[in-house]
Enzyme design. Structure first.
Site, mmCIF file in Angstrom:
data_model
loop_
_atom_site.group_PDB
_atom_site.id
_atom_site.type_symbol
_atom_site.label_atom_id
_atom_site.label_comp_id
_atom_site.label_asym_id
_atom_site.label_seq_id
_atom_site.Cartn_x
_atom_site.Cartn_y
_atom_site.Cartn_z
ATOM 1 N N GLY A 64 61.110 21.033 -5.146
ATOM 2 C CA GLY A 64 60.191 21.266 -4.056
ATOM 3 C C GLY A 64 60.167 20.109 -3.076
ATOM 4 N N SER A 65 59.941 20.424 -1.810
ATOM 5 C CA SER A 65 59.728 19.385 -0.815
ATOM 6 C C SER A 65 58.331 18.783 -1.014
ATOM 7 C CB SER A 65 59.854 19.971 0.588
ATOM 8 O OG SER A 65 61.151 20.493 0.790
ATOM 9 N N GLY A 66 58.042 17.732 -0.270
ATOM 10 C CA GLY A 66 56.751 17.077 -0.378
ATOM 11 C C GLY A 66 56.736 15.858 -1.268
ATOM 12 N N HIS A 67 57.900 15.527 -1.869
ATOM 13 C CA HIS A 67 58.000 14.367 -2.754
ATOM 14 C C HIS A 67 58.870 13.269 -2.150
ATOM 15 C CE1 HIS A 67 56.042 16.665 -5.857
ATOM 16 N NE2 HIS A 67 56.986 17.594 -5.839
ATOM 17 N N HIS A 84 52.135 17.057 -9.208
ATOM 18 C CA HIS A 84 51.509 18.151 -8.465
ATOM 19 C C HIS A 84 50.020 18.234 -8.768
ATOM 20 C CE1 HIS A 84 55.763 19.379 -9.233
ATOM 21 N NE2 HIS A 84 55.721 19.474 -7.925
#
Length: 330
Positions: free
Chosen positions: A52-55, A217
Site C-alpha cells: 500500500g501507498s502511504g508508507h 496501520h
C-alpha cells in the site's frame, strides 16, 4: 486532517509522477498501472516489492541498484491489484525468474499470489519471501503470521544484493528468507496518522498514552500504557528484541531506528543512543546503525527498532553497493 494534496483519489498517481519527475534518469513508470521500475535493468533474477501507498519512502524508495528492480503500489494502505503486480513483474523479468519480497498482510498475500499464478501461466518462474519481522504481532509459535514492518528494508537489501551477485532464483529466495528469519522489529505508537480524504482518525490515543507493538496501520499492539522516558521505553523494547532473536554477547547486528512519520530526528537519535548503550553493556557489536524514517504511516507519531542478526554471508550482502534516492549503504 490537513494535507497538501489535490484530489484524494489521485494521490498515488501524482506521487509516482513526482517521484519520476525528480529521478527521470533512474526510473520509469510501468504503463497503465501504479508501478515503477529501474531503467538500468540487468540480466539477473528480478526482485519486486510492493504494498500500500502511504508508507513513503517505503516501498517506492526501495527500487534501485542492489535493491528491488520494481515496485507495485496500491492505494493508501491497500494492496496493489494482481494485474498491477503482474505488469510490474513482466516489465522487470530477464528470463531468470522473479522474487517477490513484501510484508505479510492478507490483502497483499492474496493479490501477489494471484499474480504469481498468472505469471507462471506465461512461463515466468516466481518465488515469494514474506517479511514477518514484527515480533509483537503474533507469538513465536505463530511466527509465520507476523506482520512485516521496517524489516522490509533489510530483507529487500539482502535480496537485491544476492540477485546482483548473479545467484539463481532459489538461492536468492533462500538467502532473503534467512535474512527475514534473522530480522526482528517492534514499534511504539504515540499518535495516529491521517489518511488522505478520510475525515476521522483511524484510532485514538490519550495525550499521555502510547501503544507498544502497534502496527503501521494502527493495528493493536501488546500493551497500552503511559508515556515513559526514552531510556526506559528503549530498554523495554530492546529486552523483547534481544530475547526474541536470541541475540547474545559476541553476536553482531545491524540496527535501524525508524521513525513512523512525525517523530523528530532528535527523538530517534536519543533512542539510538540508548540502543548503543544496551548493546555495549551486553557485549553485542553494533555493526551498523541507521537512524531514519523509512517505513512511515503518514504523520503517525512513534518509532520502531529493528535488529538484523548477522552471519558472514548476510554481512557480505549487507555491505554490497545499494542506492536509491532514499536509501544507500554506507
Amino acid at each position: 486532517m490537513k494535507k497538501v494534496i489535490n484530489n484524494p483519489d489521485n494521490v498515488v498517481q501524482e506521487t509516482i509522477e513526482g517521484f519520476i519527475a525528480a529521478n527521470k534518469h533512474l526510473y520509469k513508470k510501468v504503463e497503465n498501472v501504479n508501478g515503477v521500475i529501474r531503467k538500468d535493468l540487468k540480466d539477473k533474477v528480478a526482485v519486486v516489492t510492493g504494498g500500500g501507498s502511504g508508507h513513503e519512502p517505503l516501498f517506492i524508495g526501495l527500487v534501485g541498484e542492489g535493491l528491488a528492480d520494481g515496485v507495485a503500489l496500491g492505494n493508501v494502505f491497500a494492496a496493489p491489484t494482481p494485474y498491477n503486480v503482474q505488469e510490474v513483474a513482466k516489465a522487470v523479468d530477464a528470463g531468470k525468474g522473479v522474487l517477490f519480497v513484501y510484508g505479510n498482510y492478507s490483502g497483499d498475500v492474496l493479490n501477489f499470489d494471484m499474480a504469481v499464478e498468472l505469471l507462471e501461466l506465461d512461463d515466468i518462474n516466481c518465488k515469494t519471501v514474506l517479511v514477518t519481522d514484527d515480533v509483537a504481532s503474533a507469538p513465536v509459535e505463530r511466527k509465520a503470521d507476523r506482520r512485516g514492518i521496517a524489516g522490509d528494508i533489510f530483507v529487500v537489501k539482502i535480496a537485491g544484493a544476492a540477485a546482483e551477485k548473479g545467484l539463481c532464483l532459489e538461492e536468492v529466495a533462500n538467502i532473503a528468507q534467512r535474512a527475514n528469519d534473522q530480522t526482528f522489529s517492534i514499534g511504539v505508537g504515540l499518535s495516529p496518522g491521517t489518511i488522505p480524504g478520510v475525515k476521522e482518525l483511524p484510532y485514538t490515543l490519550g495525550d499521555d498514552e502510547i501503544e507498544v507493538g502497534m502496527g503501521i496501520h494502527g493495528e493493536p499492539g501488546v500493551e497500552r500504557t503511559k508515556l515513559k522516558p526514552a531510556d526506559e521505553l528503549t530498554d523495554n523494547l530492546m529486552e523483547i528484541l534481544l530475547e526474541e532473536g536470541n541475540i547474545v554477547a559476541g553476536d553482531e547486528v545491524s540496527v535501524l531506528v525508524n521513525g513512523l512519520g512525525s517523530t523528530t530526528l532528535m527523538e530517534l537519535l536519543i533512542v539510538n543512543r540508548r540502543v548503543e548503550h544496551i548493546l555495549e553493556q551486553r557485549g553485542i557489536r553494533a555493526y551498523d546503525m541507521d537512524v531514519n524514517s523509512y517505513c512511515t504511516t503518514q504523520e503517525m507519531g512513534g518509532f520502531s527498532i529493528t535488529l538484523l542478526k548477522l552471519d558472514d554471508e548476510l554481512k557480505e550482502l549487507y555491505n554490497a553497493p545499494a542506492y536509491s534516492p532514499y536509501y544507500k549503504n554506507k
